[in-house]
Design a protein around this motif. Sequence first.
Motif, short mmCIF file in Angstrom:
data_model
loop_
_atom_site.label_atom_id
_atom_site.label_comp_id
_atom_site.label_asym_id
_atom_site.label_seq_id
_atom_site.Cartn_x
_atom_site.Cartn_y
_atom_site.Cartn_z
N ARG A 129 1.10 -0.82 -0.20
CA ARG A 129 -0.07 -0.12 -0.12
C ARG A 129 1.32 1.25 -0.03
NH1 ARG A 129 -5.54 0.13 0.93
NH2 ARG A 129 -6.14 -2.05 1.70
N SER A 153 0.57 5.21 -0.02
CA SER A 153 -0.23 6.97 0.68
C SER A 153 -0.27 7.59 -0.12
CB SER A 153 0.73 7.23 2.40
OG SER A 153 -0.10 8.47 2.84
N THR A 154 -1.14 8.68 -0.38
CA THR A 154 -1.54 9.78 -1.26
C THR A 154 -1.51 10.37 -0.81
OG1 THR A 154 -3.98 10.13 -0.51
CG2 THR A 154 -3.17 8.21 -2.38
N TYR A 155 -0.07 10.82 0.79
CA TYR A 155 -0.47 11.96 1.50
C TYR A 155 -1.41 12.56 1.58
CZ TYR A 155 4.43 9.58 1.52
OH TYR A 155 5.03 8.25 2.01
N LYS A 175 -5.24 12.53 3.07
CA LYS A 175 -5.64 11.62 4.63
C LYS A 175 -7.08 11.29 3.81
CE LYS A 175 -3.46 13.10 8.34
NZ LYS A 175 -3.03 13.95 9.50
N ASP A 234 -6.55 9.07 1.21
CA ASP A 234 -6.34 7.71 1.78
C ASP A 234 -7.63 7.18 2.84
OD1 ASP A 234 -3.45 7.64 0.91
OD2 ASP A 234 -3.04 8.28 2.96
N GLY A 242 -5.01 3.92 1.59
CA GLY A 242 -3.83 4.21 0.70
C GLY A 242 -4.19 3.30 -0.73
N THR A 284 -2.05 14.20 -6.04
CA THR A 284 -1.90 13.05 -5.87
C THR A 284 -0.78 12.50 -6.38
OG1 THR A 284 -4.49 12.07 -5.26
CG2 THR A 284 -2.26 10.64 -5.47
#
Length: 453
Positions: free
Chosen positions: A67, A69-71, A73, A76, A82, A106
Amino acid sequence: MAKIKTKFICQECGYETPKWLGKCPSCGQWNTFAEEIYEKSAQTKVLEISTSKVQKLKEVEIRNEDRTSTYIKEFDRVLGGGIVKGSLILVGGDPGIGKSTLLIQTANNISLKGYKVLYVSGEESAKQIKIRASRLGISGEDLFILAETNIEIVLNVIKDIQPQVLIIDSIQTVYTPNISSAPGSVSQVREISSMLMKVAKEREIATFIVGHVTKSGAIAGPRVLEHMVDTVLYFEGERHHTYRVLRAVKNRFGSTNEIGIFEMRDLGLVEVKNPSEMLLSGRPINASGNVVIPSIEGTRPMLIEMQALVSYTAFGMPRRIATGVDYNRVILMIAILEKKIGLELNNMDAYINVTGGIQIKEPAADLGIICALASSFKDVEIDSKTVVMGEVGLAGELRSISFIDKRINEAGKLGFKTAIIPESNLKGLNIKTDMNIIGVSNIRDALDICLGG
């Protein structure tokens, strides 16, 4: 020798027929058939032998890095934690709602963490994407841009660059020369989706696909497109409002019907960390027809403001308008008020609105609709520190609802003092607030408490 034939395909649902029809037998839409030309080979295709290996389920290894993360939240949350490697994610929404903006943000976040991202645009040139990226403050080191609509060229670039994340914007503009129909047709969309799914699974490339929507709000193209992908996300909201809702209607790697809330600003989409506070901002105090409802979207509790306006009609037929809630549900609640409470609404216009552009689909909002309509009809305000919740039956009784603890705790965090809930939900109640919890069994008792008899 190949035989050239024609077929007619419904552009709404993908139903195929050898002749043109005025009305689609599958989806019921009128004048949606388009003629497509295809070649049918007389030669029998040789069965391809797959190189995939059979494994026992317990032998399949799962790593933490599967997974990414797209950073963001909120993004995600909707994805289930993620981006999963090799997943195929479909993002749909109205034009200008923010699909491309969210995906390029993203892509930039992921590229800054060392991942290779390929952004394929069939609607904008590389210079146009650069202008938009500069406005959003984006300058990813490993963010590659390709303005191309031929899927064969796209696949060759994928082999050369070997990205970890691929974005196709949009699938209706990409075509394969092996099919003679125009880009965006049912045959093209189906074939392109199959090719992208094969690449995503074999090379473990997380792939985002942007899909246009029809006039009815569904993603354009064949319905099989939504069945093939792993995740389907819808952008909701009005173009002229700043708030956007990203909703997951299908997710093989997370909770369905989960939502993320964003605000559109000059620098792109900004996540809203406390949606309840945002949705209640600007709420009128001591105004009739206003009530707050704790709603559950996916796993998240949110406080929603519902407004009602009841006034004498100037026409022979009273008007009923519902925004943010099911129209038929509102008509049902009006009928219950007339039959069980005795409110004469047959010559009154009734308007229901959920603020913030949020759509409420759960029956727990029934009591809120009842209280808001009665408050506006009698011109009596409901205490601004009170929340109501509950499903209403045809006999006027209140049925129990799910996630009652989360709803009450969320209301307590924002300073509400009283909660009116179904009496059957009082059993086993586990709350972390000192709110006054009142259980009622029918709408008459609830209205007596809210409106003071």
